[in-house]
Design a protein around this motif. Structure first.
Motif, PDB file in Angstrom:
ATOM      1  N   ALA A  51      -2.224  -3.213  -0.518  1.00 41.18           N
ATOM      2  CA  ALA A  51      -1.871  -2.808  -1.881  1.00 41.18           C
ATOM      3  C   ALA A  51      -1.989  -1.297  -2.039  1.00 41.18           C
ATOM      4  CB  ALA A  51      -2.781  -3.515  -2.886  1.00 41.18           C
ATOM      5  N   LEU A  52      -3.028  -0.711  -1.470  1.00 46.07           N
ATOM      6  CA  LEU A  52      -3.204   0.741  -1.518  1.00 46.07           C
ATOM      7  C   LEU A  52      -2.073   1.435  -0.780  1.00 46.07           C
ATOM      8  CD1 LEU A  52      -5.030   3.094  -2.389  1.00 46.07           C
ATOM      9  CD2 LEU A  52      -6.294   2.781  -0.249  1.00 46.07           C
ATOM     10  N   CYS A  53      -1.701   0.906   0.367  1.00 43.80           N
ATOM     11  CA  CYS A  53      -0.586   1.472   1.139  1.00 43.80           C
ATOM     12  C   CYS A  53       0.719   1.392   0.360  1.00 43.80           C
ATOM     13  CB  CYS A  53      -0.432   0.743   2.471  1.00 43.80           C
ATOM     14  SG  CYS A  53      -1.744   1.083   3.643  1.00 43.80           S
ATOM     15  N   GLU A  54       0.959   0.258  -0.257  1.00 43.50           N
ATOM     16  CA  GLU A  54       2.194   0.072  -1.028  1.00 43.50           C
ATOM     17  C   GLU A  54       2.256   1.051  -2.194  1.00 43.50           C
ATOM     18  OE1 GLU A  54       5.840  -1.415  -1.934  1.00 43.50           O
ATOM     19  OE2 GLU A  54       4.651  -2.046  -0.205  1.00 43.50           O
ATOM     20  N   GLU A  55       1.155   1.170  -2.893  1.00 38.75           N
ATOM     21  CA  GLU A  55       1.099   2.035  -4.075  1.00 38.75           C
ATOM     22  C   GLU A  55       1.265   3.510  -3.730  1.00 38.75           C
ATOM     23  OE1 GLU A  55       1.106   1.972  -8.106  1.00 38.75           O
ATOM     24  OE2 GLU A  55       0.610   0.172  -6.972  1.00 38.75           O
ATOM     25  N   THR A  56       0.839   3.904  -2.537  1.00 36.75           N
ATOM     26  CA  THR A  56       0.895   5.315  -2.140  1.00 36.75           C
ATOM     27  C   THR A  56       2.005   5.610  -1.134  1.00 36.75           C
ATOM     28  OG1 THR A  56      -0.794   4.924  -0.440  1.00 36.75           O
ATOM     29  CG2 THR A  56      -1.555   5.718  -2.606  1.00 36.75           C
ATOM     30  N   ASP A  57       2.872   4.635  -0.898  1.00 34.98           N
ATOM     31  CA  ASP A  57       4.036   4.813  -0.004  1.00 34.98           C
ATOM     32  C   ASP A  57       3.669   5.173   1.433  1.00 34.98           C
ATOM     33  OD1 ASP A  57       5.903   4.197  -2.010  1.00 34.98           O
ATOM     34  OD2 ASP A  57       5.837   6.259  -2.763  1.00 34.98           O
ATOM     35  N   VAL A  58       2.608   4.577   1.950  1.00 37.20           N
ATOM     36  CA  VAL A  58       2.268   4.745   3.367  1.00 37.20           C
ATOM     37  C   VAL A  58       3.341   4.019   4.174  1.00 37.20           C
ATOM     38  CG1 VAL A  58       0.581   4.161   5.175  1.00 37.20           C
ATOM     39  CG2 VAL A  58      -0.204   4.954   2.935  1.00 37.20           C
ATOM     40  N   PRO A  59       3.940   4.672   5.176  1.00 38.55           N
ATOM     41  CA  PRO A  59       4.967   4.011   5.977  1.00 38.55           C
ATOM     42  C   PRO A  59       4.415   2.739   6.656  1.00 38.55           C
ATOM     43  CG  PRO A  59       4.930   6.355   6.428  1.00 38.55           C
ATOM     44  CD  PRO A  59       3.721   6.055   5.580  1.00 38.55           C
ATOM     45  N   VAL A  60       5.258   1.730   6.730  1.00 41.29           N
ATOM     46  CA  VAL A  60       4.858   0.430   7.279  1.00 41.29           C
ATOM     47  C   VAL A  60       4.212   0.545   8.662  1.00 41.29           C
ATOM     48  CG1 VAL A  60       5.709  -1.835   8.010  1.00 41.29           C
ATOM     49  CG2 VAL A  60       6.505  -0.836   5.868  1.00 41.29           C
ATOM     50  N   PRO A  61       4.736   1.361   9.587  1.00 45.00           N
ATOM     51  CA  PRO A  61       4.099   1.422  10.912  1.00 45.00           C
ATOM     52  C   PRO A  61       2.642   1.899  10.891  1.00 45.00           C
ATOM     53  CG  PRO A  61       6.288   2.387  10.994  1.00 45.00           C
ATOM     54  CD  PRO A  61       5.973   2.129   9.541  1.00 45.00           C
ATOM     55  N   ARG A  62       2.237   2.624   9.848  1.00 47.43           N
ATOM     56  CA  ARG A  62       0.860   3.116   9.774  1.00 47.43           C
ATOM     57  C   ARG A  62      -0.065   2.161   9.028  1.00 47.43           C
ATOM     58  NH1 ARG A  62       2.724   8.793   8.368  1.00 47.43           N
ATOM     59  NH2 ARG A  62       1.622   8.500   6.418  1.00 47.43           N
ATOM     60  N   ARG A  63       0.460   1.063   8.523  1.00 47.56           N
ATOM     61  CA  ARG A  63      -0.363   0.117   7.764  1.00 47.56           C
ATOM     62  C   ARG A  63      -1.080  -0.881   8.657  1.00 47.56           C
ATOM     63  NH1 ARG A  63       3.678  -1.432   2.730  1.00 47.56           N
ATOM     64  NH2 ARG A  63       4.220   0.732   2.254  1.00 47.56           N
ATOM     65  N   HIS A  64      -0.436  -1.317   9.699  1.00 49.57           N
ATOM     66  CA  HIS A  64      -0.967  -2.402  10.527  1.00 49.57           C
ATOM     67  C   HIS A  64      -1.785  -1.848  11.690  1.00 49.57           C
ATOM     68  CE1 HIS A  64       1.359  -5.132   8.144  1.00 49.57           C
ATOM     69  NE2 HIS A  64       2.382  -4.307   8.259  1.00 49.57           N
ATOM     70  N   GLY A  65      -2.971  -2.381  11.854  1.00 51.04           N
ATOM     71  CA  GLY A  65      -3.869  -1.915  12.907  1.00 51.04           C
ATOM     72  C   GLY A  65      -4.678  -0.696  12.519  1.00 51.04           C
ATOM     73  N   ALA A  66      -4.511  -0.228  11.290  1.00 52.46           N
ATOM     74  CA  ALA A  66      -5.245   0.953  10.833  1.00 52.46           C
ATOM     75  C   ALA A  66      -6.724   0.646  10.743  1.00 52.46           C
ATOM     76  CB  ALA A  66      -4.728   1.389   9.482  1.00 52.46           C
ATOM     77  N   GLY A  67      -7.542   1.633  11.097  1.00 49.86           N
ATOM     78  CA  GLY A  67      -8.987   1.499  10.990  1.00 49.86           C
ATOM     79  C   GLY A  67      -9.678   0.904  12.176  1.00 49.86           C
ATOM     80  N   ARG A  68      -8.906   0.376  13.110  1.00 48.05           N
ATOM     81  CA  ARG A  68      -9.526  -0.208  14.312  1.00 48.05           C
ATOM     82  C   ARG A  68      -9.924   0.888  15.285  1.00 48.05           C
ATOM     83  NH1 ARG A  68      -5.559  -5.297  15.428  1.00 48.05           N
ATOM     84  NH2 ARG A  68      -6.302  -6.535  13.682  1.00 48.05           N
TER      85      ARG A  68
END
Length: 73
Positions: A51-68
């Motif tokens: 939801a945070l990514c969507e609201e701030t327009d983070v590109p999809v490739p940077r959403r998955h696997g983030a923080g690992r």
């Protein structure tokens, strides 16, 4: 996604703005709560991150696997 991964992902993606975004930005996908409020209310961490990514327009490739963390060699 674990809470520690969420915190790392927010820091990596938003830097110093991360604390502001999690405490002040209202996320409609989380019931019109901030990320901090949503997490406190028990909304799944991954849902809050997306939801945070969507609201701030983070590109999809940077959403998955983030923080690992990178696997140890």
């Amino acid at each position: 996604m674990r809470r520690s991964e969420f915190d790392r992902a927010v820091s990596d993606e938003f830097g110093a703005r991360g604390a502001y975004l999690t405490s002040d930005l209202v996320l409609s996908a989380c019931g019109d709560r901030t990320a901090a409020q949503a997490l406190s209310a028990g909304v799944p961490v991954r849902q809050v991150w997306l939801a945070l990514c969507e609201e701030t327009d983070v590109p999809v490739p940077r959403r998955h696997g983030a923080g690992r963390l990178e696997p140890r060699s």
